[in-house]
Design a protein around this motif. Sequence first.
Motif, PDB file in Angstrom:
ATOM      1  N   GLY A  97       0.821  -1.199   0.000  1.00 51.93           N
ATOM      2  CA  GLY A  97       0.000   0.000   0.000  1.00 51.93           C
ATOM      3  C   GLY A  97       0.857   1.251   0.000  1.00 51.93           C
ATOM      4  O   GLY A  97       1.874   1.333   0.682  1.00 51.93           O
ATOM      5  N   TYR A  98       0.439   2.236  -0.794  1.00 53.66           N
ATOM      6  CA  TYR A  98       1.083   3.540  -0.839  1.00 53.66           C
ATOM      7  C   TYR A  98       0.040   4.576  -0.455  1.00 53.66           C
ATOM      8  O   TYR A  98      -1.059   4.591  -1.028  1.00 53.66           O
ATOM      9  N   ILE A 130       3.730   7.784   1.931  1.00 50.51           N
ATOM     10  CA  ILE A 130       4.383   6.851   2.841  1.00 50.51           C
ATOM     11  C   ILE A 130       3.871   5.461   2.474  1.00 50.51           C
ATOM     12  O   ILE A 130       2.676   5.287   2.212  1.00 50.51           O
ATOM     13  N   ASP A 131       4.760   4.490   2.416  1.00 46.69           N
ATOM     14  CA  ASP A 131       4.290   3.174   1.991  1.00 46.69           C
ATOM     15  C   ASP A 131       4.050   2.260   3.194  1.00 46.69           C
ATOM     16  O   ASP A 131       4.201   2.655   4.353  1.00 46.69           O
ATOM     17  N   TYR A 132       3.684   1.028   2.895  1.00 53.06           N
ATOM     18  CA  TYR A 132       3.282   0.061   3.913  1.00 53.06           C
ATOM     19  C   TYR A 132       4.401  -0.229   4.915  1.00 53.06           C
ATOM     20  O   TYR A 132       4.130  -0.621   6.047  1.00 53.06           O
ATOM     21  N   ILE A 176       5.935  13.463   6.101  1.00 54.69           N
ATOM     22  CA  ILE A 176       4.805  12.539   6.192  1.00 54.69           C
ATOM     23  C   ILE A 176       5.176  11.447   7.185  1.00 54.69           C
ATOM     24  O   ILE A 176       6.264  10.872   7.106  1.00 54.69           O
ATOM     25  N   SER A 177       4.264  11.193   8.102  1.00 52.93           N
ATOM     26  CA  SER A 177       4.499  10.171   9.118  1.00 52.93           C
ATOM     27  C   SER A 177       3.222   9.365   9.308  1.00 52.93           C
ATOM     28  O   SER A 177       2.199   9.645   8.674  1.00 52.93           O
ATOM     29  N   ARG A 178       3.289   8.372  10.180  1.00 51.38           N
ATOM     30  CA  ARG A 178       2.111   7.531  10.389  1.00 51.38           C
ATOM     31  C   ARG A 178       1.997   7.106  11.841  1.00 51.38           C
ATOM     32  O   ARG A 178       2.993   7.104  12.578  1.00 51.38           O
ATOM     33  N   ASP A 179       0.785   6.779  12.230  1.00 57.05           N
ATOM     34  CA  ASP A 179       0.504   6.190  13.539  1.00 57.05           C
ATOM     35  C   ASP A 179      -0.228   4.883  13.264  1.00 57.05           C
ATOM     36  O   ASP A 179      -1.435   4.891  12.990  1.00 57.05           O
ATOM     37  N   ALA A 203      -4.889   9.888  -0.492  1.00 58.81           N
ATOM     38  CA  ALA A 203      -5.269   8.888  -1.488  1.00 58.81           C
ATOM     39  C   ALA A 203      -4.394   7.661  -1.318  1.00 58.81           C
ATOM     40  O   ALA A 203      -3.314   7.722  -0.710  1.00 58.81           O
ATOM     41  N   THR A 204      -4.837   6.552  -1.892  1.00 62.13           N
ATOM     42  CA  THR A 204      -4.067   5.321  -1.760  1.00 62.13           C
ATOM     43  C   THR A 204      -4.245   4.408  -2.961  1.00 62.13           C
ATOM     44  O   THR A 204      -5.221   4.531  -3.720  1.00 62.13           O
TER      45      THR A 204
END
Length: 118
Positions: free
Chosen positions: A33-34, A52-54, A70-73, A97-98
């Motif tokens: 996933g992107y 950010i990718d998977y 870009i970051s993720r939780d 979007a993904t």
Amino acid sequence: VRLTESGPGLVKPSQILSLTCTVSGGSITANYGYWSWIRQPPGKGLEWMGAIDYSGTTYYSPSLKSRTSISRDTSKNQFTLQLSSVTPEDTAVYYCATDHDYMSFGSWGQGTQVTVSS
């Protein structure tokens, strides 16, 4: 998969614009996933900002790289955009979007308007 953007609609010049994309119906850590941020200034075309990718690897537009993070939780299944040193030219509708391929955008959020103004 459903994506929902959230964040302030008004940001002052020189401040940091911060938006969150909440994902449901799919995991941001699922293979291949992107997860991208895209914006559209008024009267202009779409501009890809970064992704950010998977695995957590990030990708940025060269023109915005110096100001973008870009970051993720993963515990909340969210990913976040931060854009620093904003100016009125950063006024735009911001989308997350993904897709399963890099630089593909099969699923979109509804978009959120961000205005940069004092």
